[in-house]
Design an enzyme around this catalytic site. Sequence first.
Site, PDB file in Angstrom:
ATOM      1  N   CYS A 244      -0.950  -6.565  10.043  1.00 38.31           N
ATOM      2  CA  CYS A 244      -0.131  -7.615  10.663  1.00 38.31           C
ATOM      3  C   CYS A 244       0.931  -8.215   9.738  1.00 38.31           C
ATOM      4  O   CYS A 244       2.106  -8.285  10.121  1.00 38.31           O
ATOM      5  CB  CYS A 244      -0.999  -8.750  11.214  1.00 38.31           C
TER       6      CYS A 244
ATOM      7  N   GLN B  37      -6.085   1.881  11.813  1.00 34.63           N
ATOM      8  CA  GLN B  37      -5.967   1.173  13.086  1.00 34.63           C
ATOM      9  C   GLN B  37      -4.712   1.633  13.831  1.00 34.63           C
ATOM     10  O   GLN B  37      -3.671   1.842  13.216  1.00 34.63           O
ATOM     11  CB  GLN B  37      -5.886  -0.335  12.844  1.00 34.63           C
TER      12      GLN B  37
ATOM     13  N   ARG C 236     -11.627  -2.477   3.903  1.00 32.71           N
ATOM     14  CA  ARG C 236     -12.532  -3.643   3.934  1.00 32.71           C
ATOM     15  C   ARG C 236     -13.767  -3.313   3.096  1.00 32.71           C
ATOM     16  O   ARG C 236     -14.313  -2.210   3.190  1.00 32.71           O
ATOM     17  CB  ARG C 236     -12.980  -3.952   5.366  1.00 32.71           C
TER      18      ARG C 236
ATOM     19  N   ASP D  51      -2.429   0.149  15.290  1.00 31.49           N
ATOM     20  CA  ASP D  51      -2.004  -1.244  15.346  1.00 31.49           C
ATOM     21  C   ASP D  51      -0.613  -1.386  15.947  1.00 31.49           C
ATOM     22  O   ASP D  51       0.308  -0.651  15.576  1.00 31.49           O
ATOM     23  CB  ASP D  51      -1.979  -1.813  13.930  1.00 31.49           C
TER      24      ASP D  51
ATOM     25  N   LYS E  57      -8.685 -13.385  22.321  1.00 32.70           N
ATOM     26  CA  LYS E  57      -8.446 -11.959  22.512  1.00 32.70           C
ATOM     27  C   LYS E  57      -9.184 -11.440  23.729  1.00 32.70           C
ATOM     28  O   LYS E  57     -10.113 -12.075  24.236  1.00 32.70           O
ATOM     29  CB  LYS E  57      -8.847 -11.164  21.268  1.00 32.70           C
TER      30      LYS E  57
ATOM     31  N   HIS F 237       2.197  -4.676  17.151  1.00 32.73           N
ATOM     32  CA  HIS F 237       2.482  -6.106  17.249  1.00 32.73           C
ATOM     33  C   HIS F 237       3.712  -6.286  18.120  1.00 32.73           C
ATOM     34  O   HIS F 237       4.760  -5.699  17.853  1.00 32.73           O
ATOM     35  CB  HIS F 237       2.671  -6.711  15.864  1.00 32.73           C
TER      36      HIS F 237
ATOM     37  N   HIS G 200      -1.257  -8.949  19.246  1.00 30.56           N
ATOM     38  CA  HIS G 200      -1.849  -7.891  18.429  1.00 30.56           C
ATOM     39  C   HIS G 200      -2.584  -6.963  19.396  1.00 30.56           C
ATOM     40  O   HIS G 200      -3.389  -7.432  20.206  1.00 30.56           O
ATOM     41  CB  HIS G 200      -2.858  -8.461  17.431  1.00 30.56           C
TER      42      HIS G 200
END
Length: 659
Positions: A353, A400, A382, A402, A488, A404, A534
Site C-alpha cells: 500500500c 499479494q 511477514r 494487490d 472490509k 489500490h 484496497h
Amino acid sequence: MSNNIDVQAAVTITFPDGKNRSFTSGVTGYDIAQSIGRKLAKDTLAIKVNGKPIDLSVPITENAEVEIITFDHPDNIGKEIFWHSASHIMAQAIEELFPGSKFGAGPAIEQGFYYDIASEHRFTESDLEIIEKRMLEISRRSLEIRREDLSREDAVTYFTSTRNDPYKVEILEDTLKDTPRVSIYHQGDFADLCSGPHLSNTSQLKAVKLTNISASFWRGDASRESMQRIYGIAFPSEKLLKQHLANIEEARKRDHRKLGAELELFMLSQKVGSGLPIWMPKGAIVRSELESFLREEQRKRGYVPVYTPHIGNIELYKQSGHYPYYSDSQFPPLTYKDDLGREEQYLLKPMNCPHHHMIYSSKLRSYRELPIRLTEFGTVYRHEQSGELNGLIRARGFTQDDSHIYCRPDQLVDEICNAIDLTKFVFATLGFDDIEIRLSLHDPENLEKYGGTEDVWQQAEQDVREAADKMGINYIIGVGEASFYGPKIDFIVRDALGRKWQLGTVQVDYVMPERFDLSYIGSDGHPHRPVIIHRAPFGSMERFIGVLIEHTAGNFPLWLAPVQVAVLPITEEVHDYASTVHQALLDNAIRAELDLRSEKIGKKIREAEVGKIPYMVIIGQKEADSGETSLRRHRKGDQGNLTIEHLLQKLKTEIKEKS
C-alpha cells in the site's frame, strides 16, 4: 358470592418463519421443541430467545422470538455448544482419572474443543483412549447438566473452598472483577465456571475422539505456569464421528504440502529459510496462469500495472502506520550506512500500500482522472511465528494480488461494487461456489486498535454496507475484524471438504489519504481527499494456490494444469506419429509431454493418472494408420477417437472457456 378462576398466563412464541404459537408462561425450550416433534426435542441442544442462546431448561415468561438450536444449526452455534459441553465432560473424566488436576480455559474451537490442564501427570497418547472411554462412561450416567447463578463473591468462595481451583479464582478476581453475578455449571461431582449455554444432559454425547496433546501457558503468557492442552472433537452420533474421521483422512490425502511435493509444484528448504516457498517449474505454470487470468480481467476493468521494490525506508511504514501496528509480525529493520557514513533503516516490505500511495502522490491529480486503479503482484514479507507456518497457506514471503483504487467519494460505492463483482467472478471461475461474505467492522469498545476518527469509521462502514446491499449479497457482521485503517468485505470460501478459508478482501480506507496527504483538484478548483479501496481477489498467490490444491486434490482444470496432455505411444513403431501429434499440441500453445519410454502402455497411463494430467492421447498402430488419436480423460477413462484437428479444437475450446 364470587368465583375465583385460576387463569394461567400465556406467552406468544414467534418462530423464524414468522408463525406464532401460544404457550403457558414458564414454558421451556425443551417443551417448545417437544410440542413440535419428539425427534426434534431429542436433537435440540439449546434455543435462542430474542437472538440470545440459552439453556433448554430456562423458563420463558414473556413474549419472545424463539429459534431451535440443533447440532447442525447453520451458524455453527449448535456445534459450539456441543463441543464446549464436551470439553467439560473431558475435564470431569480427567479429574476422575487423575485427581488433583486443575483446569484453565476449555473453549470450543472451529473443529472441536480443547482444555488447558495443570497436572502432575504428563499426558501421553495412550492416555487419550483411556480418557475417551471415561467420557463415554460419564455420558452413560446421564448426568443432568445444571446451571447455578450466584454472586461473584460466592463464586470466589466456592472455587476457593469447595472446588479449590486457583485458576477460576483468578478469572473471577481479574477478568470478571466488574461482573456482579456469574454462573457455574454442575454435572455430577464436577463443576466449572462458565457463561453457557450447555447441553442439558451428558447422555447427548455419543461419540468422541481426542486428537492431540500440546504444551500451553496459563492465559497464553510464557512467563506463567506451563500447562498441557488436550484437543478433541465429539458428536451426537457414532456415524458423524466416522464421517469426520473419513474427512480427516481425505484431508491428509489432499494436504497441499504432500501434493505439492508429489506433483513437483513447490518446495520448502531450511537452507533457503522457513516459510519461504520456492516455485518449481510446474508450480510456476499454475501461478503464471492464474496471474495472467487476473491481469487480463483487470485490464478489461481499467486497472494499470505497477512494480515496487521489495524493501523500503522505515519512515515510509511509520507514516502509513504499518510499522507500529504490525511491528511484531515484521522482520527486524535493516540498518544501512552509505559510503559517507549516513545511516538509514529499511524494512522488508510488509505491505504494498504505501508504495502505491507514493505513486499516486507523484503528481497533481484532477477529479477527471479518478478513479485510478493501480495493481501489482507484489511480494511482501511477514515474520510469522514458526509454529504457525503451514506450507503455502501460512508463509513468511508471499505475493499479494494487490490493487489500490483512488476515487472520489461520489464514486466509492460503485467502485466497491465493481471490486466485489471481480472477486466473485474469480471465485466462480476457479470452482469456489460456496462463499460466505463477512462485513468486518471495527470494535467501538477498543478504539486504540484503529486509526482515524469515529466519524470516519461510521462513514466507511456505511459505504461498505451500502455497496453490499446494492450488490444483493448475503453477509454476516464481524465486529472487531476490521483492519486498523478501515472496514472490509472478506470472502470466506468453503472447500470440497467443507472447510472455511478466508481469501479475497475488499477494504475501504479514509485513513491513509490523511496520513499521506493525498489529494486531487476538484471541479471547484480546490484540493479534496480521495478515498482508497484496497482490493485483492486471491488474497495471496501462495495461500490461494495452497487452498486450491486442497480443494481440487491437485486435479486442476485443463487451463491451469502444468501438463495438459500426455502423449503416450504404445509401441516404438508409432513414435514418429506420436511426435507429430505432440508437436501439433505444442504449436497450438497446449502444454504437452511425450512419453517415448519402452514401458507398457498400462504403466504409462497409471503414471499419467497419478500425475493428475487431465488428458492422455493414446497412440497405437490403428491411430497412426488412420491419422487419429485415442483420447482418455483423467479419472473418467476413454473419450473416443478424434482426428488431430478435432482434438486441438476440443482442447482449445475447453481451455478458452476455463470449464
